[in-house]
Design a protein around this motif. Structure first.
Motif, PDB file in Angstrom:
ATOM      1  N   TRP A 123      -5.857  -3.912   5.694  1.00 61.55           N
ATOM      2  CA  TRP A 123      -5.100  -5.154   5.821  1.00 61.55           C
ATOM      3  C   TRP A 123      -3.860  -5.045   4.938  1.00 61.55           C
ATOM      4  O   TRP A 123      -3.966  -4.721   3.754  1.00 61.55           O
ATOM      5  N   VAL A 124      -2.706  -5.287   5.519  1.00 60.88           N
ATOM      6  CA  VAL A 124      -1.459  -5.301   4.763  1.00 60.88           C
ATOM      7  C   VAL A 124      -1.308  -6.695   4.173  1.00 60.88           C
ATOM      8  O   VAL A 124      -1.099  -7.669   4.892  1.00 60.88           O
ATOM      9  N   GLU A 125      -1.446  -6.798   2.867  1.00 57.88           N
ATOM     10  CA  GLU A 125      -1.308  -8.077   2.185  1.00 57.88           C
ATOM     11  C   GLU A 125       0.157  -8.459   1.989  1.00 57.88           C
ATOM     12  O   GLU A 125       0.531  -9.607   2.174  1.00 57.88           O
ATOM     13  N   GLU A 126       0.957  -7.492   1.562  1.00 56.02           N
ATOM     14  CA  GLU A 126       2.359  -7.763   1.242  1.00 56.02           C
ATOM     15  C   GLU A 126       3.199  -6.542   1.578  1.00 56.02           C
ATOM     16  O   GLU A 126       2.771  -5.415   1.346  1.00 56.02           O
ATOM     17  N   ILE A 127       4.385  -6.784   2.093  1.00 61.43           N
ATOM     18  CA  ILE A 127       5.376  -5.733   2.268  1.00 61.43           C
ATOM     19  C   ILE A 127       6.744  -6.386   2.108  1.00 61.43           C
ATOM     20  O   ILE A 127       6.994  -7.464   2.652  1.00 61.43           O
ATOM     21  N   LEU A 128       7.579  -5.753   1.315  1.00 59.69           N
ATOM     22  CA  LEU A 128       8.921  -6.284   1.105  1.00 59.69           C
ATOM     23  C   LEU A 128       9.867  -5.127   0.819  1.00 59.69           C
ATOM     24  O   LEU A 128       9.550  -4.239   0.026  1.00 59.69           O
ATOM     25  N   VAL A 129      11.008  -5.147   1.487  1.00 56.66           N
ATOM     26  CA  VAL A 129      12.088  -4.202   1.238  1.00 56.66           C
ATOM     27  C   VAL A 129      13.289  -5.029   0.794  1.00 56.66           C
ATOM     28  O   VAL A 129      13.577  -6.076   1.388  1.00 56.66           O
ATOM     29  N   ARG A 130      13.962  -4.584  -0.262  1.00 55.54           N
ATOM     30  CA  ARG A 130      15.155  -5.289  -0.745  1.00 55.54           C
ATOM     31  C   ARG A 130      16.113  -5.540   0.415  1.00 55.54           C
ATOM     32  O   ARG A 130      16.311  -4.682   1.275  1.00 55.54           O
ATOM     33  N   ALA A 131      16.752  -6.704   0.421  1.00 55.25           N
ATOM     34  CA  ALA A 131      17.644  -7.090   1.511  1.00 55.25           C
ATOM     35  C   ALA A 131      18.715  -6.031   1.767  1.00 55.25           C
ATOM     36  O   ALA A 131      18.993  -5.676   2.914  1.00 55.25           O
ATOM     37  N   GLU A 132      19.295  -5.494   0.705  1.00 52.52           N
ATOM     38  CA  GLU A 132      20.377  -4.513   0.864  1.00 52.52           C
ATOM     39  C   GLU A 132      19.885  -3.157   1.371  1.00 52.52           C
ATOM     40  O   GLU A 132      20.694  -2.318   1.784  1.00 52.52           O
ATOM     41  N   ALA A 133      18.576  -2.938   1.389  1.00 53.15           N
ATOM     42  CA  ALA A 133      18.019  -1.664   1.848  1.00 53.15           C
ATOM     43  C   ALA A 133      17.388  -1.764   3.231  1.00 53.15           C
ATOM     44  O   ALA A 133      16.888  -0.776   3.756  1.00 53.15           O
ATOM     45  N   ARG A 134      17.401  -2.943   3.816  1.00 56.91           N
ATOM     46  CA  ARG A 134      16.775  -3.124   5.130  1.00 56.91           C
ATOM     47  C   ARG A 134      17.595  -2.450   6.223  1.00 56.91           C
ATOM     48  O   ARG A 134      18.790  -2.250   6.082  1.00 56.91           O
ATOM     49  N   GLY A 135      16.912  -2.108   7.305  1.00 57.29           N
ATOM     50  CA  GLY A 135      17.569  -1.469   8.437  1.00 57.29           C
ATOM     51  C   GLY A 135      17.703   0.037   8.296  1.00 57.29           C
ATOM     52  O   GLY A 135      18.366   0.680   9.107  1.00 57.29           O
ATOM     53  N   ARG A 136      17.076   0.617   7.288  1.00 55.65           N
ATOM     54  CA  ARG A 136      17.164   2.063   7.040  1.00 55.65           C
ATOM     55  C   ARG A 136      15.857   2.783   7.356  1.00 55.65           C
ATOM     56  O   ARG A 136      15.726   3.951   7.067  1.00 55.65           O
ATOM     57  N   GLY A 137      14.868   2.071   7.900  1.00 61.71           N
ATOM     58  CA  GLY A 137      13.592   2.699   8.238  1.00 61.71           C
ATOM     59  C   GLY A 137      12.578   2.683   7.110  1.00 61.71           C
ATOM     60  O   GLY A 137      11.517   3.296   7.228  1.00 61.71           O
ATOM     61  N   ILE A 138      12.885   1.993   6.033  1.00 58.73           N
ATOM     62  CA  ILE A 138      11.989   1.986   4.869  1.00 58.73           C
ATOM     63  C   ILE A 138      10.704   1.221   5.168  1.00 58.73           C
ATOM     64  O   ILE A 138       9.607   1.674   4.835  1.00 58.73           O
ATOM     65  N   GLY A 139      10.807   0.067   5.807  1.00 55.07           N
ATOM     66  CA  GLY A 139       9.610  -0.688   6.180  1.00 55.07           C
ATOM     67  C   GLY A 139       8.713   0.111   7.103  1.00 55.07           C
ATOM     68  O   GLY A 139       7.494   0.150   6.935  1.00 55.07           O
ATOM     69  N   ARG A 140       9.316   0.784   8.062  1.00 57.13           N
ATOM     70  CA  ARG A 140       8.567   1.646   8.986  1.00 57.13           C
ATOM     71  C   ARG A 140       7.852   2.752   8.209  1.00 57.13           C
ATOM     72  O   ARG A 140       6.681   3.036   8.441  1.00 57.13           O
ATOM     73  N   ALA A 141       8.553   3.389   7.284  1.00 57.69           N
ATOM     74  CA  ALA A 141       7.949   4.471   6.495  1.00 57.69           C
ATOM     75  C   ALA A 141       6.791   3.955   5.642  1.00 57.69           C
ATOM     76  O   ALA A 141       5.762   4.625   5.520  1.00 57.69           O
ATOM     77  N   LEU A 142       6.938   2.782   5.052  1.00 59.11           N
ATOM     78  CA  LEU A 142       5.845   2.192   4.270  1.00 59.11           C
ATOM     79  C   LEU A 142       4.632   1.922   5.157  1.00 59.11           C
ATOM     80  O   LEU A 142       3.490   2.224   4.785  1.00 59.11           O
TER      81      LEU A 142
END
Length: 191
Positions: A123-142
């Motif tokens: 279960w993913v409880e929390e996920i957050l990527v800094r606003a200025e880093a979004r759109g770079r595939g970081i959330g997908r990689a996490l």
């Protein structure tokens, strides 16, 4: 820049920033043992690295978690208690996305047993990527790193609840499954 998850672990990876050394196997600390087993998930691509959280990441994660908190007033003291507990259990996965400038995001996932899935689920409880880093595939990689962690623990599925990011998770192959309901319970004050 595209951030992707590398298909295999980095050879010879060493956690020099902690007391854990995967090469020697001399440390018999249960948390160190867990990290040795988890080292196989280490991924590094481009200039963004997905790695497991350490005590050194606490303040950066605390700052991000404070941005995520909307339903409850954020408490740094309670955060630090929870952070220590997360790092000490095999059933939690704290992933950090970082580059040379620091922490860009984090994901907190947990494994728990179920009857309906015939075993454990993630279960993913929390996920957050800094606003200025979004759109770079970081959330997908996490998310991909969490899925690999879960698969290594024989989890039948990975799930989460979201208010605003359903299109992101649908693009990753997640399906709408149920309505999320909650009830806030009264809490007692900690000493």
């Amino acid at each position: 820049m595209n951030t992707t998850v590398c298909p295999r672990p980095m050879p010879g990876f060493r956690r020099d920033h902690t007391a854990i050394t995967a090469e020697t196997g001399n440390d018999r600390n249960p948390v160190a043992e867990r990290h040795r087993r988890l080292d196989r998930l280490w991924m590094s691509c481009s200039s963004v690295h997905i790695r497991y959280g350490t005590t050194e990441d606490a303040e950066a994660v605390c700052d991000l978690a404070g941005q995520l908190a909307q339903s409850f007033p954020f408490s740094k003291a309670r955060f630090h208690d929870s952070y220590a507990a997360v790092l000490s259990t095999d059933d939690a996965c704290l992933l950090i996305a970082a580059d040379s400038d620091g922490v860009l995001g984090y994901l907190l996932g947990v494994k728990h047993r179920t009857f309906y899935a015939n075993g454990p689920v993630a279960w993913v409880e929390e996920i957050l990527v800094r606003a200025e880093a979004r759109g770079r595939g970081i959330g997908r990689a996490l998310m991909q790193a969490l899925e690999r962690w879960a698969a290594q623990r024989n989890c039948a599925l990975s799930a989460l609840a979201t208010r605003r990011a359903a299109p992101f998770y649908l693009a990753l192959g997640y399906e709408e499954s149920a309505t999320y309901l909650r009830k806030v319970l009264p809490t007692r004050e900690l000493p």
